[in-house]
Design an enzyme around this catalytic site. Structure first.
Site, PDB file in Angstrom:
ATOM      1  N   GLN A 177       0.893  -1.165   0.000  1.00 39.80           N
ATOM      2  CA  GLN A 177       0.000   0.000   0.000  1.00 39.80           C
ATOM      3  C   GLN A 177       0.922   1.203   0.000  1.00 39.80           C
ATOM      4  OE1 GLN A 177      -3.213   0.870  -0.348  1.00 39.80           O
ATOM      5  NE2 GLN A 177      -2.587   2.986  -0.006  1.00 39.80           N
ATOM      6  N   GLY A 308     -10.831   0.574   2.095  1.00 35.83           N
ATOM      7  CA  GLY A 308     -11.892  -0.044   1.315  1.00 35.83           C
ATOM      8  C   GLY A 308     -11.330  -0.466  -0.033  1.00 35.83           C
ATOM      9  N   GLY A 309     -10.660   0.471  -0.654  1.00 33.35           N
ATOM     10  CA  GLY A 309     -10.061   0.177  -1.947  1.00 33.35           C
ATOM     11  C   GLY A 309      -8.892   1.089  -2.209  1.00 33.35           C
ATOM     12  N   GLU A 311      -6.796   2.591  -5.729  1.00 35.93           N
ATOM     13  CA  GLU A 311      -6.948   2.687  -7.181  1.00 35.93           C
ATOM     14  C   GLU A 311      -5.689   2.359  -7.962  1.00 35.93           C
ATOM     15  OE1 GLU A 311      -6.896   5.083  -4.888  1.00 35.93           O
ATOM     16  OE2 GLU A 311      -6.075   6.974  -5.635  1.00 35.93           O
ATOM     17  N   HIS A 335     -15.961   4.058  -7.226  1.00 33.30           N
ATOM     18  CA  HIS A 335     -14.984   5.033  -6.730  1.00 33.30           C
ATOM     19  C   HIS A 335     -13.569   4.716  -7.256  1.00 33.30           C
ATOM     20  CE1 HIS A 335     -13.283   7.785  -3.577  1.00 33.30           C
ATOM     21  NE2 HIS A 335     -12.246   6.983  -3.762  1.00 33.30           N
ATOM     22  N   GLU A 336     -13.136   3.482  -7.059  1.00 36.47           N
ATOM     23  CA  GLU A 336     -11.760   3.153  -7.480  1.00 36.47           C
ATOM     24  C   GLU A 336     -11.625   3.246  -8.995  1.00 36.47           C
ATOM     25  OE1 GLU A 336      -9.915   3.418  -5.130  1.00 36.47           O
ATOM     26  OE2 GLU A 336     -11.242   2.905  -3.462  1.00 36.47           O
ATOM     27  N   HIS A 339     -11.155   6.804 -10.221  1.00 36.53           N
ATOM     28  CA  HIS A 339      -9.780   7.294 -10.085  1.00 36.53           C
ATOM     29  C   HIS A 339      -8.972   7.093 -11.374  1.00 36.53           C
ATOM     30  CE1 HIS A 339      -9.179   8.749  -6.033  1.00 36.53           C
ATOM     31  NE2 HIS A 339      -9.627   7.647  -5.454  1.00 36.53           N
ATOM     32  N   GLU A 358      -9.545  12.949  -4.542  1.00 35.84           N
ATOM     33  CA  GLU A 358     -10.651  12.289  -3.840  1.00 35.84           C
ATOM     34  C   GLU A 358     -11.986  13.026  -3.985  1.00 35.84           C
ATOM     35  OE1 GLU A 358     -10.335   9.373  -3.049  1.00 35.84           O
ATOM     36  OE2 GLU A 358      -8.179   9.088  -2.763  1.00 35.84           O
ATOM     37  N   ASP A 413      -0.970  10.540   6.353  1.00 33.85           N
ATOM     38  CA  ASP A 413      -1.944   9.578   6.895  1.00 33.85           C
ATOM     39  C   ASP A 413      -2.640  10.115   8.141  1.00 33.85           C
ATOM     40  OD1 ASP A 413      -1.258   7.701   5.004  1.00 33.85           O
ATOM     41  OD2 ASP A 413       0.248   6.758   6.293  1.00 33.85           O
ATOM     42  N   TYR A 421     -12.782  14.302   0.447  1.00 32.81           N
ATOM     43  CA  TYR A 421     -13.767  13.476  -0.261  1.00 32.81           C
ATOM     44  C   TYR A 421     -15.102  14.203  -0.392  1.00 32.81           C
ATOM     45  CZ  TYR A 421     -10.807   9.330   0.453  1.00 32.81           C
ATOM     46  OH  TYR A 421      -9.781   8.429   0.427  1.00 32.81           O
ATOM     47  N   LYS A 597     -11.648   2.300   8.278  1.00 30.57           N
ATOM     48  CA  LYS A 597     -12.920   3.007   8.357  1.00 30.57           C
ATOM     49  C   LYS A 597     -13.935   2.246   9.222  1.00 30.57           C
ATOM     50  CE  LYS A 597     -16.863   3.952   5.514  1.00 30.57           C
ATOM     51  NZ  LYS A 597     -17.532   3.438   4.339  1.00 30.57           N
TER      52      LYS A 597
HETATM   53  N1  BES Z   1      -6.886   6.368  -2.646  1.00 25.22           N
HETATM   54  C1  BES Z   1      -7.815   6.078  -1.630  1.00 25.22           C
HETATM   55  C2  BES Z   1      -7.210   5.448  -0.422  1.00 25.22           C
HETATM   56  C3  BES Z   1      -6.133   6.302   0.239  1.00 25.22           C
HETATM   57  C4  BES Z   1      -6.278   7.677   0.351  1.00 25.22           C
HETATM   58  C5  BES Z   1      -5.021   5.694   0.737  1.00 25.22           C
HETATM   59  C6  BES Z   1      -5.273   8.422   0.944  1.00 25.22           C
HETATM   60  C7  BES Z   1      -4.018   6.438   1.341  1.00 25.22           C
HETATM   61  C8  BES Z   1      -4.140   7.812   1.444  1.00 25.22           C
HETATM   62  C9  BES Z   1      -8.963   5.205  -2.146  1.00 25.22           C
HETATM   63  O1  BES Z   1      -9.355   5.526  -3.436  1.00 25.22           O
HETATM   64  C10 BES Z   1     -10.150   5.516  -1.288  1.00 25.22           C
HETATM   65  O2  BES Z   1     -10.562   6.635  -1.306  1.00 25.22           O
HETATM   66  N2  BES Z   1     -10.667   4.548  -0.578  1.00 25.22           N
HETATM   67  C11 BES Z   1     -11.845   4.734   0.227  1.00 25.22           C
HETATM   68  C12 BES Z   1     -13.032   4.397  -0.637  1.00 25.22           C
HETATM   69  C13 BES Z   1     -14.330   4.990  -0.271  1.00 25.22           C
HETATM   70  C14 BES Z   1     -14.329   6.462  -0.134  1.00 25.22           C
HETATM   71  C15 BES Z   1     -15.374   4.567  -1.285  1.00 25.22           C
HETATM   72  C16 BES Z   1     -11.746   3.808   1.406  1.00 25.22           C
HETATM   73  O3  BES Z   1     -10.802   3.019   1.443  1.00 25.22           O
HETATM   74  O4  BES Z   1     -12.548   3.872   2.311  1.00 25.22           O
HETATM   75 ZN    ZN Z   2     -10.313   7.449  -3.463  1.00 30.32          ZN
END
Ligand code: BES
Ligand code: ZN
Length: 645
Positions: A177, A308-309, A311, A335-336, A339, A358, A413, A421, A597
């Site tokens: 990651q 969650g995911g 991209e 969502h992914e 991206h 985001e 982080d 978002y 989350k």
């Molecule tokens: N790119 C993000 C995850 C991320 C953001 C990792 C910032 C590290 C730093 C991914 O696209 C994301 O936004 N995931 C969300 C999805 C949700 C908003 C649908 C998640 O993991 O909750």
């Molecule tokens: Zn995202």
């Protein structure tokens, strides 16, 4: 509107700090906000404060990795060969590293390799160590620099899983990651989203396992008997999108160009759950232009995946906690996938600009969900996100409530929130309202074309917005309004919020039950979607009696819900009100799932009382070894903070 409005719902201590952004184009920004944020606007110069690299002097343009994956020692060993382009006279290239063991650095191609002079600078707690390499005066502006290195077993960007943590329980699993600044913990490179590179890779894994990357993958389903996998990513991407997964994986196609990599036990279920991916892809292409990455596949990870995911281009990494059996949580895929335009094609140049990734992606997600599943569902999901944002906003420092959040001196982080978002999405929805959907669609599509395969700052976006939308359709929005959205805290007024008849009728039923006018058995929940359930649960009073909880559980079997989001929402009530019969399921949930989350709000709730804190500490001791380093860091902070209280 019938549903309680976002501003009117619940008590929010941040209300006083919050400012309304009026839709009336003439309204000036409030003095207070203008003052608070004037500095943020004027003092900003483009520089990625989270990287030691100096790409304006010498930058990485392509990388070739040759790495061996050793599950026994939990270490990657190998080489990164980096093609560097330098400016005239540049005699150093600076790379980012974090806990890497650098064995050697050489310069030149295989037939003419020369040892290089290099130096690892002192460790910064957030950023790691700069690797400074001297470049010889060869007269060439292109040089191949090869770094031989090993990762640390504690690499922040890697999670090594024991077989017991996987679906099949037979084989280990590894995933990376890299976002935001963890690529540097497994590859020495210029770890800033402002630098894009192509890459190729040779990855050596145990013969029973398969390696996949954010690159062209072999979808033939045959394991490579020698355990060697080759990859190529011909499009230039930022470092945070370099990704690797290794495990007992099979491939199940979903359409000509979409498919799922997953452990054999869950691959079919995943392919069924995400079968609409191709439709989502077609709709996105219609709205935002061609999909430029070739295939779009999903890698389903074990439940400890902290997000969650993610991209990763061509291969989004996905939590298994969204495989609900009824496609209720597939907005994550939208969502992914989105991206692939907002983020991977047009990328935030620094982490301050994360909202460009985001916020745009959240906006695109709602558009995709609306086209595939209808407006009612898309509105419900957006409304739930808005409520989540509003709840979180109350806990954030005013400086972290603006879209362009300055995280200088912090790990990005630690600054992670719903603001980039959902507030980002609100901003774009507001712009869409001002200019009309047709004009705004054209604007977005041109934006993705214009900045394709580049990394841009907030200020570059604002200049583009000014030139392409504001100047062409004068009188609709003011610069002060834009600045307030991007550089001020608070939330805008209610007229932005979608209406949902489904949610208003839930309010009616729920209040009738709370006021003892109606029994739970009289509420007809048969047609409720997961989103209606979430709205119902999220909006119940925070204080409920044991009898109420027992009645809810008896009527709706909530403790045993197999939907990870419904269970999460229910467990928050369980914890707040000490509903003992659900604690063993709660324990199981916290140990099984490592998605931040879902677990972080539960720990935050648990540490509020001494009894629950004891439970949290006991369960966390069992769960922690199975969590990703990122999740460990977040939960460590919650538990240790509460100890001091
Ligand atoms: N790119 C993000 C995850 C991320 C953001 C990792 C910032 C590290 C730093 C991914 O696209 C994301 O936004 N995931 C969300 C999805 C949700 C908003 C649908 C998640 O993991 O909750
Ligand atoms: Zn995202």
């Amino acid at each position: 509107m019938a549903v309680c409005s976002l501003l009117a719902c619940g008590q929010n201590p941040a209300d006083e700090a919050a400012t309304e952004i009026k839709s009336d184009a003439a309204s000036p920004a409030s003095d207070e906000i203008a003052r608070a944020d004037a500095d943020a606007i004027s003092s900003y110069e483009y520089k990625d404060v989270h990287s030691f690299a100096r790409p304006d002097e010498a930058r990485v343009v392509s990388a070739h990795l040759d790495i061996a994956v050793d599950f026994d020692s939990q270490v990657l060993t190998g080489k990164a060969a980096l093609m560097i382009e330098r400016e005239q006279g540049a005699d150093e290239v600076v790379l980012d590293t974090r806990r890497l063991d650098i064995e050697s650095v050489s310069i030149g191609a295989d037939d003419k390799l020369e040892a290089a002079t290099w130096d690892l600078r002192p460790e910064d707690p957030n950023l790691g160590r700069a690797l400074v390499i001297r470049l010889p005066d060869t007269g060439q502006n292109k040089l191949l620099v090869t770094v031989a290195y090993r990762t640390s077993p504690e690499a922040s960007g890697l999670q090594w899983l024991q077989p017991a943590q996987t679906a099949g329980k037979q084989h280990p699993f590894l995933f990376t990651q890299s976002q935001a600044i963890h690529a540097r913990s497994w590859i020495p490179l210029q770890d800033t989203p402002g630098v894009r590179m192509t890459y190729t890779a040779t990855v050596r894994v145990p013969a029973a396992l398969r390696a996949v990357m954010s690159a062209a993958n072999d979808t033939s389903n045959a394991l490579h008997p020698d355990g060697i996998y080759q990859f190529e990513m011909p499009q230039a991407i930022p470092s945070y999108l370099i990704a690797l997964g290794v495990g007992d994986l099979v491939f199940v196609p979903m359409s000509e160009r979409t498919g799922v990599f997953a452990e054999p036990d869950i691959a079919q279920a995943a392919a069924r759950e995400f079968a609409d991916t191709e439709r989502m892809l077609q709709i996105s292409e219609k709205l935002y232009g061609p999909y430029r990455w070739g295939r779009y596949d999903l890698l389903i990870l074990p439940p400890s995946f902290p997000f969650g995911g993610m991209e990763n281009p061509r291969l989004s990494f996905i939590t298994p906690t969204v495989i609900a059996g009824d496609k209720s949580l597939v907005s994550l895929i939208a969502h992914e996938l989105a991206h692939s335009w907002s983020g991977n094609l047009v990328t935030n140049a620094t982490w301050r600009d994360l909202w460009l990734n985001e916020g745009f992606t959240s906006f695109l997600t709602t558009r995709i969900m609306e086209a595939v599943y209808g407006k009612a569902r898309a509105d419900m999901e957006y409304y739930l996100d808005l409520q989540g944002l509003r709840e979180q906003m109350a806990t954030l420092d005013i400086n972290d409530q603006m879209l362009a959040i300055d995280s200088t001196g912090r790990d990005p982080d630690d600054v992670f929130s719903n603001v980039p978002y959902t507030k980002g999405q609100m901003f774009l929805s507001w712009l869409e309202q001002q200019y009309g959907r047709e004009a705004f669609d054209v604007f977005l599509r041109e934006y993705f074309d214009k900045f394709a395969f580049t990394s841009i700052t907030t200020d570059e976006f604002l200049a583009y917005l000014d030139a392409e939308l504001m100047s062409r359709h004068p009188g609709k929005v003011t610069r002060a309004q834009i600045d307030q959205w991007v550089f001020a805290g608070g939330l805008p007024s209610t007229d932005m919020v979608p209406e949902s008849d489904a949610f208003s009728s839930i309010d009616t039923l729920s209040s009738a039950w709370v006021d003892r006018m109606m029994g739970l058995d009289e509420i007809d929940t048969r047609g409720w979607s997961v989103h209606e359930w979430l709205y119902f649960l999220n909006n119940l009073p925070t204080t409920l009696s044991t009898e109420d909880l027992r009645a809810l559980d008896a009527a709706f079997d909530l403790t045993r819900s197999t939907n990870s989001e419904i269970a999460h929402s229910w467990f928050r009530h369980v914890i707040r009100n000490n509903y003992a019969p659900a604690y063993s399921q709660l324990e199981e949930y916290l140990i099984r799932i490592g998605r931040r989350k879902l677990i972080v709000p539960l720990y935050q709730e648990l540490v509020k009382t001494p009894e629950n804190r004891q439970f949290a500490e006991r369960v966390y001791a069992l769960a922690r070894p199975g969590y990703h380093p990122l999740a460990q860091g977040t939960v460590d902070a919650i538990i240790s903070k509460s100890e001091g209280e």
